[in-house]
Design an enzyme around this catalytic site. Sequence first.
Site: not given
Length: 191
Positions: A145, A159
Site C-alpha cells: 500500500s 495497517y
Amino acid sequence: MASDLSGKVVFITGASTGIGAAAARAFARLRSKLVIHYNASKDAAEAVARDCRDLGGGAALVGGDVMEPANVKRIAAEACDAYGRIDVLINNAGGLIGRTRIEDYTESYIHQVLALNVMQVALFMHEVVPLMRKQKKGNVINVTSIAARHGGGAGAIIYAGAKGFISTATRGWAKELVGEAIRVNAVSPGV
C-alpha cells in the site's frame, strides 16, 4: 492477443472482490488459468470465475480464512492441485480491519491486522516458493500500500506498518530468489 501468460497458472488470494477480482479478470483476458481465493464472498468469487471463463481463462475456486495459519497450508495445496502447478502467486488478501486510535489498540486488534496483512503473506511464501523452486521458475506479486511509504492516516498506523513489512520483505525475498528464476515484486495501490 499474444501473451506469455497464456496457460500460466495464476493464484490470487483475496480475488473475489476489488483489486484481486480485477486482476483475475485481466489475467483471464490473457488466457491464464486462475485460482481464485475467497473467504466470506463465495458468491462474488463464483461470479469472478464465470467472468474469467467467459473471457477465455480457466478458473478454479479455493476458499478459507487466511488469518488461520492452518488454512494457508490447505489453501496453497488446493491451489496447486487445481492445475498441478503455480506460475504466479499474487498475495492480495489484506485489509484495514478498522480505523483504531492509539489509545484504543487492543492485543486482539493488533494480532488481527498482523495476521491478515503479514503472517498469511509470509506463510503463502513459505508454501508456494518451494513449488516454484521445483518448477525452476515463478513470479510473486505482493500487494502492499502507499500507506507503507507515508505511515497511513489516523487510525491506520498498524495497517501501514504491516504493509511496510511487506514492502521490505518483498525486497529481501527478491534478493533471495533472483538466482533461481523466481521474480518477486510488489505493487502499492493508493486510495
